[in-house]
Write an enzyme that holds these catalytic residues in place. Structure first.
Site, PDB file in Angstrom:
ATOM      1  N   HIS A 288      30.798  44.789  51.952  1.00 25.75           N
ATOM      2  CA  HIS A 288      30.817  43.643  52.870  1.00 25.75           C
ATOM      3  C   HIS A 288      29.430  43.350  53.445  1.00 25.75           C
ATOM      4  O   HIS A 288      29.116  42.201  53.741  1.00 25.75           O
ATOM      5  CB  HIS A 288      31.842  43.873  53.989  1.00 25.75           C
ATOM      6  CG  HIS A 288      33.233  43.550  53.556  1.00 25.75           C
ATOM      7  ND1 HIS A 288      34.144  42.882  54.351  1.00 25.75           N
ATOM      8  CD2 HIS A 288      33.884  43.782  52.386  1.00 25.75           C
ATOM      9  CE1 HIS A 288      35.295  42.733  53.682  1.00 25.75           C
ATOM     10  NE2 HIS A 288      35.154  43.288  52.501  1.00 25.75           N
TER      11      HIS A 288
ATOM     12  N   HIS B  38      39.127  49.904  44.682  1.00 28.37           N
ATOM     13  CA  HIS B  38      40.440  49.908  45.345  1.00 28.37           C
ATOM     14  C   HIS B  38      41.274  51.118  44.935  1.00 28.37           C
ATOM     15  O   HIS B  38      42.337  51.354  45.504  1.00 28.37           O
ATOM     16  CB  HIS B  38      41.184  48.588  45.048  1.00 28.37           C
ATOM     17  CG  HIS B  38      40.595  47.416  45.773  1.00 28.37           C
ATOM     18  ND1 HIS B  38      40.833  46.107  45.444  1.00 28.37           N
ATOM     19  CD2 HIS B  38      39.756  47.365  46.847  1.00 28.37           C
ATOM     20  CE1 HIS B  38      40.185  45.306  46.272  1.00 28.37           C
ATOM     21  NE2 HIS B  38      39.513  46.051  47.119  1.00 28.37           N
TER      22      HIS B  38
HETATM   23  C1  HEM Z   1      38.125  39.919  44.857  1.00 28.44           C
HETATM   24  C2  HEM Z   1      37.438  40.796  45.570  1.00 28.44           C
HETATM   25  C3  HEM Z   1      38.016  41.591  46.700  1.00 28.44           C
HETATM   26  C4  HEM Z   1      39.004  41.270  47.574  1.00 28.44           C
HETATM   27  C5  HEM Z   1      39.774  39.967  47.692  1.00 28.44           C
HETATM   28  C6  HEM Z   1      39.214  42.422  48.428  1.00 28.44           C
HETATM   29  C7  HEM Z   1      40.111  42.487  49.456  1.00 28.44           C
HETATM   30  C8  HEM Z   1      40.436  43.634  50.160  1.00 28.44           C
HETATM   31  C9  HEM Z   1      41.465  43.722  51.168  1.00 28.44           C
HETATM   32  C10 HEM Z   1      42.328  42.564  51.647  1.00 28.44           C
HETATM   33  C11 HEM Z   1      41.507  44.998  51.593  1.00 28.44           C
HETATM   34  C12 HEM Z   1      42.461  45.586  52.651  1.00 28.44           C
HETATM   35  C13 HEM Z   1      41.873  45.446  54.034  1.00 28.44           C
HETATM   36  C14 HEM Z   1      42.890  45.905  55.058  1.00 28.44           C
HETATM   37  O1  HEM Z   1      43.920  45.238  55.200  1.00 28.44           O
HETATM   38  O2  HEM Z   1      42.658  46.951  55.716  1.00 28.44           O
HETATM   39  C15 HEM Z   1      40.503  45.718  50.876  1.00 28.44           C
HETATM   40  C16 HEM Z   1      40.236  47.055  51.045  1.00 28.44           C
HETATM   41  C17 HEM Z   1      39.215  47.714  50.414  1.00 28.44           C
HETATM   42  N1  HEM Z   1      38.274  47.160  49.563  1.00 28.44           N
HETATM   43 FE1  HEM Z   1      38.343  45.311  48.756  1.00 28.44          FE
HETATM   44  N2  HEM Z   1      38.340  43.410  48.047  1.00 28.44           N
HETATM   45  C18 HEM Z   1      37.587  42.945  47.020  1.00 28.44           C
HETATM   46  C19 HEM Z   1      36.551  43.607  46.392  1.00 28.44           C
HETATM   47  C20 HEM Z   1      36.115  44.854  46.748  1.00 28.44           C
HETATM   48  C21 HEM Z   1      34.930  45.476  46.234  1.00 28.44           C
HETATM   49  C22 HEM Z   1      33.964  44.825  45.246  1.00 28.44           C
HETATM   50  C23 HEM Z   1      34.851  46.719  46.806  1.00 28.44           C
HETATM   51  C24 HEM Z   1      33.799  47.789  46.647  1.00 28.44           C
HETATM   52  C25 HEM Z   1      32.817  47.742  45.800  1.00 28.44           C
HETATM   53  C26 HEM Z   1      35.989  46.865  47.661  1.00 28.44           C
HETATM   54  C27 HEM Z   1      36.316  48.005  48.359  1.00 28.44           C
HETATM   55  C28 HEM Z   1      37.429  48.152  49.172  1.00 28.44           C
HETATM   56  C29 HEM Z   1      37.837  49.401  49.765  1.00 28.44           C
HETATM   57  C30 HEM Z   1      37.215  50.766  49.543  1.00 28.44           C
HETATM   58  C31 HEM Z   1      38.943  49.117  50.571  1.00 28.44           C
HETATM   59  C32 HEM Z   1      39.727  50.107  51.447  1.00 28.44           C
HETATM   60  C33 HEM Z   1      39.217  50.090  52.872  1.00 28.44           C
HETATM   61  C34 HEM Z   1      40.007  51.048  53.767  1.00 28.44           C
HETATM   62  O3  HEM Z   1      40.997  51.630  53.322  1.00 28.44           O
HETATM   63  O4  HEM Z   1      39.592  51.198  54.926  1.00 28.44           O
HETATM   64  N3  HEM Z   1      36.719  45.711  47.622  1.00 28.44           N
HETATM   65  N4  HEM Z   1      39.858  44.865  50.012  1.00 28.44           N
END
Ligand code: HEM
Length: 340
Positions: A109, A230
């Site tokens: 982010h 993810h």
């Molecule tokens: C189309 C692209 C992406 C979308 C729409 C997206 C969306 C999201 C959403 C909605 C969550 C859940 C947030 C919550 O409700 O707590 C999430 C969690 C997460 N995302 Fe993504 N994400 C994307 C790409 C990425 C990328 C590129 C990475 C890392 C390189 C990433 C790493 C993570 C991680 C590690 C979590 C877990 C965070 C936690 O458990 O605290 N995401 N993402």
């Protein structure tokens, strides 16, 4: 002579096509980072160019490293940061924890708020600094890790921009089977908040998401590889009735189960949460081959992730000649949770 070239060229191109697999062919990214890298031949920019061109690997799983007794280089402070982050990111079971998954998302982010038209933003630490970015809805859930990283920053006096990316790379290797990605430091800190509206929306269409990443120089193959992060993720705000549901069956381990879990009927995976964006991208015609190619192929995915995330971690960075390689300060790769 020109006649000979005319004959040799199609034969040579045919040979290259035969060598390249279908995946390698659609791996090509627009190359937004390659432009500022042009004309620099210092060792670090050259190494970065080689990684982005697929000539060298971004993964240093087999490299040995030990904190020197007397430390005098630019990486010294990162040994101490690394020790602190290991204590914060690893469960007693050896798996990676909520801080680690949040740090992985935080790095994305911070850097991801940038596109080809941006005059500022990118991997500049702005999300950790006092510009109010943390209050944007898309950054919901990142408040605790920001507080933790700010305390690390003030203890060790490192740059916000580097710490955001260092913490991402530390967190991936803290997860068992997570790749040990090369980590470069020397970025400049932000002077203002990153531009708005450049992070992906979980409810957006696959076409819009692909276009958004393309404007950051990220191909569909890179995007498929990045979404594998993810594998370590949980959700809290997409569906609050399912808060803390993980996005795959093994969130404490960096494995390829996420790719298969996302393709399954949700009825067959009642304990996990499938993000709408992951679901639509996993079956999109330009993503699905890459998506499936990672299932059960941890090493292949790790290489692809490393290359794609290096690009993310350098979005908006211009001072490539000042970067230093501090990979040696990261914890060692662990094939399973029980390895110390
Ligand atoms: C189309 C692209 C992406 C979308 C729409 C997206 C969306 C999201 C959403 C909605 C969550 C859940 C947030 C919550 O409700 O707590 C999430 C969690 C997460 N995302 Fe993504 N994400 C994307 C790409 C990425 C990328 C590129 C990475 C890392 C390189 C990433 C790493 C993570 C991680 C590690 C979590 C877990 C965070 C936690 O458990 O605290 N995401 N993402």
């Amino acid at each position: 002579m020109p006649g000979k070239f005319a004959l040799a060229f199609p034969i040579l191109s045919l040979g290259l096509l035969v060598l390249a697999t279908p995946l390698e062919q659609h791996e090509v990214a627009p190359g937004l980072i390659e432009d500022p890298l042009k004309g620099t031949s210092n060792p670090i920019p050259q190494l970065i160019k080689d990684i982005l061109a697929g000539v060298k690997s971004a993964v240093a799983n087999n490299a040995e490293s030990k904190k020197p007794l007397i430390c005098e280089d630019a990486c010294c402070v990162w040994w101490n940061v690394s020790e602190k982050l290991t204590a914060e990111f690893r469960e007693t079971t050896g798996e990676c924890n909520d801080n680690a998954r949040a740090a992985i998302r935080f790095g994305f982010h911070d850097a991801g708020s940038w596109d080809e038209k941006s005059t500022h933003g990118g991997a500049d630490g702005s999300l950790m600094m006092d510009f109010g970015e943390i209050d944007r809805p898309e950054n919901n859930g990142l408040q605790s890790i920001r507080t933790l990283l700010r305390s690390v920053q003030s203890t060790y006096n490192v740059s916000y921009a580097d710490l955001a990316q260092y913490a991402h790379n530390h967190a991936t290797v803290t997860c068992p089977r997570g790749p040990r990605l090369m980590v470069f430091v020397g970025r400049k800190d932000a002077k203002k908040a990153a531009p708005k509206g450049l992070l992906p929306d979980v409810h957006d269409s696959a076409d819009n998401l692909i276009a958004l990443f393309q404007r950051k120089g990220i191909s569909t193959h890179d995007l498929a590889a990045l979404l594998g992060a993810h594998s370590s993720a949980k959700q809290r705000f997409v569906d609050e009735t399912k808060a803390n549901f993980s996005l795959d069956t093994t969130p404490g381990v960096w494995d390829t189960k996420f790719y298969n879990d996302t393709l399954q009927d949700p009825k067959d995976r009642p304990t996990i949460f499938q993000l709408p964006s992951d679901k639509v991208l996993s079956v999109h015609s330009e993503v699905k081959d890459s998506w499936r190619s990672f299932i059960g192929q941890g090493k292949f995915w790790g290489e692809a992730y490393g290359k794609a995330y290096l690009r993310v971690s350098l979005l908006g960075v211009k001072n490539f000649n000042h970067l230093v390689d501090c990979t040696e300060t990261l914890p060692l790769f662990r094939a399973n949770a029980t390895v110390p």
